[in-house]
Design an enzyme around this catalytic site. Structure first.
Site, PDB file in Angstrom:
ATOM      1  N   ASP A  89     108.979 -54.851 -13.329  1.00  0.00           N
ATOM      2  CA  ASP A  89     108.562 -56.246 -13.377  1.00  0.00           C
ATOM      3  C   ASP A  89     107.454 -56.475 -12.352  1.00  0.00           C
ATOM      4  OD1 ASP A  89     109.945 -56.055 -11.027  1.00  0.00           O
ATOM      5  OD2 ASP A  89     111.449 -57.568 -11.523  1.00  0.00           O
ATOM      6  N   GLY A  91     107.462 -58.420  -9.694  1.00  0.00           N
ATOM      7  CA  GLY A  91     107.895 -58.772  -8.348  1.00  0.00           C
ATOM      8  C   GLY A  91     108.093 -60.264  -8.190  1.00  0.00           C
ATOM      9  N   GLY A  92     107.480 -61.037  -9.080  1.00  0.00           N
ATOM     10  CA  GLY A  92     107.581 -62.492  -8.999  1.00  0.00           C
ATOM     11  C   GLY A  92     108.988 -63.003  -9.197  1.00  0.00           C
ATOM     12  N   PHE A  93     109.720 -62.390 -10.126  1.00  0.00           N
ATOM     13  CA  PHE A  93     111.076 -62.874 -10.397  1.00  0.00           C
ATOM     14  C   PHE A  93     111.948 -62.803  -9.153  1.00  0.00           C
ATOM     15  CE2 PHE A  93     115.507 -61.887 -11.371  1.00  0.00           C
ATOM     16  CZ  PHE A  93     115.869 -63.076 -11.986  1.00  0.00           C
ATOM     17  N   ASP A 161     104.055 -63.817 -12.820  1.00  0.00           N
ATOM     18  CA  ASP A 161     104.314 -65.161 -13.328  1.00  0.00           C
ATOM     19  C   ASP A 161     105.156 -65.917 -12.316  1.00  0.00           C
ATOM     20  OD1 ASP A 161     106.605 -63.666 -13.693  1.00  0.00           O
ATOM     21  OD2 ASP A 161     107.096 -64.488 -15.649  1.00  0.00           O
ATOM     22  N   GLY A 232     110.858 -67.189 -18.090  1.00  0.00           N
ATOM     23  CA  GLY A 232     111.022 -68.578 -17.697  1.00  0.00           C
ATOM     24  C   GLY A 232     112.437 -69.077 -17.882  1.00  0.00           C
ATOM     25  N   ASP A 281     117.126 -56.624 -20.836  1.00  0.00           N
ATOM     26  CA  ASP A 281     117.434 -55.978 -19.553  1.00  0.00           C
ATOM     27  C   ASP A 281     118.428 -56.812 -18.765  1.00  0.00           C
ATOM     28  OD1 ASP A 281     116.085 -57.321 -16.914  1.00  0.00           O
ATOM     29  OD2 ASP A 281     114.847 -57.744 -18.670  1.00  0.00           O
ATOM     30  N   CYS A 319     136.273 -44.360 -26.736  1.00  0.00           N
ATOM     31  CA  CYS A 319     135.087 -44.062 -25.932  1.00  0.00           C
ATOM     32  C   CYS A 319     134.959 -42.571 -25.629  1.00  0.00           C
ATOM     33  CB  CYS A 319     135.141 -44.857 -24.629  1.00  0.00           C
ATOM     34  SG  CYS A 319     133.681 -44.644 -23.594  1.00  0.00           S
ATOM     35  N   CYS A 324     136.242 -41.705 -19.690  1.00  0.00           N
ATOM     36  CA  CYS A 324     137.328 -41.660 -20.674  1.00  0.00           C
ATOM     37  C   CYS A 324     137.698 -40.231 -21.059  1.00  0.00           C
ATOM     38  CB  CYS A 324     136.946 -42.486 -21.898  1.00  0.00           C
ATOM     39  SG  CYS A 324     136.848 -44.267 -21.550  1.00  0.00           S
ATOM     40  N   HIS A 351     131.404 -45.827 -17.404  1.00  0.00           N
ATOM     41  CA  HIS A 351     131.976 -46.284 -18.671  1.00  0.00           C
ATOM     42  C   HIS A 351     131.198 -47.467 -19.241  1.00  0.00           C
ATOM     43  CE1 HIS A 351     134.834 -47.594 -21.717  1.00  0.00           C
ATOM     44  NE2 HIS A 351     134.671 -48.813 -21.219  1.00  0.00           N
TER      45      HIS A 351
END
EC number: 2.4.2.29
Length: 372
Positions: A89, A91-93, A161, A232, A281, A319, A324, A351
């Protein structure tokens, strides 16, 4: 090379599709779940070779060890010994979420501004903020962000952003949207000067305002981004998020991949997959694992519950993950959590990540058979 996106099957039942993204470091089958490796590592997991696409956070790597240091060691792939695709990303988030709260606190962005903000100043040039490690003053602009991501060498990168909280007033919200698109254009221009093997997704903002979402879609459509990312504020809950994702994807062309930023829990994936989202993500599976919430084909398991004290059955009988197949029982895993044994979150994380990969594989199968 820039990514190549192929739609292999378009569902007859919805806008969902099965596709394939080709990058310099390998193939990504879509729709895909993308686990978050904040500092270049998946928490509680050593082996990430079975993860086709992994999300790393530029902000944390910029603060330590430094993106220039990583570049000097050959880039992020070499630094963390990964031969498969990586997305980073801007870095803004992280900067804005440290000030306002995380995605999970709102679905996206309705947290109240924290009393001691890490943000010092936001201008048209960029954002000044304090390092979470030592309090030093740092500056992030579109160009600085993209250069950091070029130092890292990720396959897919994100333009800078501004992430606003849900409660922002209308005047600032509109000015922020306008500033974000200026930042994205600057990010794209800087990227195009030296594209290397990297691809850039354009981020769509607009909060829960359909008109602003349409404007955001028009912006990313009109510029040569390699894919789209829905970002956003997406409202305060799932009921508010779903119609916004629906209307946003309806405005987008079908020739580029669509990523839903910061959203990847099971209910959200199930609610939005039919709109044509190609990747999600989230730190959801590893965070849930650390808190003793185990994902299973029979529903979520709160392993601390007393009901599992003497339960020697496997965590999930269907699984095939290492946990498992190693015959780790529910009783044993509960014991490990109760005594705060570090292995507890490791077994649980292995898991949960495997479960998410199998969950997405099943979703792709359902789309191929037009059931979604």
């Amino acid at each position: 090379m820039a990514l190549k996106f192929h739609v292999l099957h378009q569902s007859k039942k919805s806008r969902a599709r099965v596709g394939r993204i080709e990058t310099a470091h390998g193939i990504i089958d879509t729709p895909a779940f993308v686990p978050v490796a904040t500092n270049g590592a998946l928490k509680g997991v050593v082996d990430h070779s079975n993860i086709q696409l992994m999300f790393c956070n530029t902000y944390h790597l910029l603060v330590h060890p430094g993106t220039e240091a990583i570049a000097a060691m050959g880039g992020l792939h070499k630094f963390i010994h990964r031969n498969s695709p990586i997305i980073t990303d801007s870095g803004g988030f992280q900067i804005f979420s440290l000030a306002y709260g995380s995605v999970a606190e709102e679905i996206k962005s309705c947290g109240k501004k924290k009393g001691s903000s890490s943000i010092l100043e936001v201008t048209d040039e960029g954002v000044w903020f304090k390092s979470y490690r030592d309090g030093s003053k740092l500056f992030l602009s579109p160009e600085v962000s993209v250069q950091a991501q070029k130092d890292l060498g990720a396959d897919i990168i994100i333009p800078l952003d501004e992430l606003l909280p849900f409660h922002s007033d209308t005047t600032y919200f509109l000015s922020s949207c306008a500033r974000t698109y200026v930042w994205e254009k600057r990010s794209l221009d800087y990227h195009k000067k030296d594209p290397r093997h990297q691809s850039m997704y354009g981020v769509i903002h607009g909060g829960i305002d359909p008109k602003q979402r349409k404007i955001g879609c028009a912006f990313v459509e009109d510029h040569p981004f390699d894919g789209f990312a829905i970002g956003g504020s997406l409202g305060r809950n799932l009921n508010e998020m779903v119609p916004i994702v629906d209307i946003t994807t309806s405005y987008l062309s079908k020739d580029r991949p669509v990523h839903l930023l910061g959203i990847g829990d099971l209910p959200s994936i199930q609610a939005t997959i039919g709109f044509g989202i190609d990747s999600f993500d989230s730190s959801y599976p590893t965070k849930a694992a650390r808190h003793g919430l185990i994902l299973s084909s029979q529903g979520p398991i709160k392993i601390a519950n007393q009901a599992y004290t003497n339960d020697l059955s496997p965590i999930d009988p269907e699984c095939t993950c290492l946990t498992c197949t190693s015959k780790i029982s529910r009783a044993y895993l509960r014991h490990l959590f109760k005594v705060h044994e570090p292995n507890a979150s490791i077994w649980a994380s292995i898991h949960n990540l495997h479960y998410m990969q199998e969950f997405m594989k099943n979703i792709r199968e359902q789309i191929l058979h037009d059931r979604i």
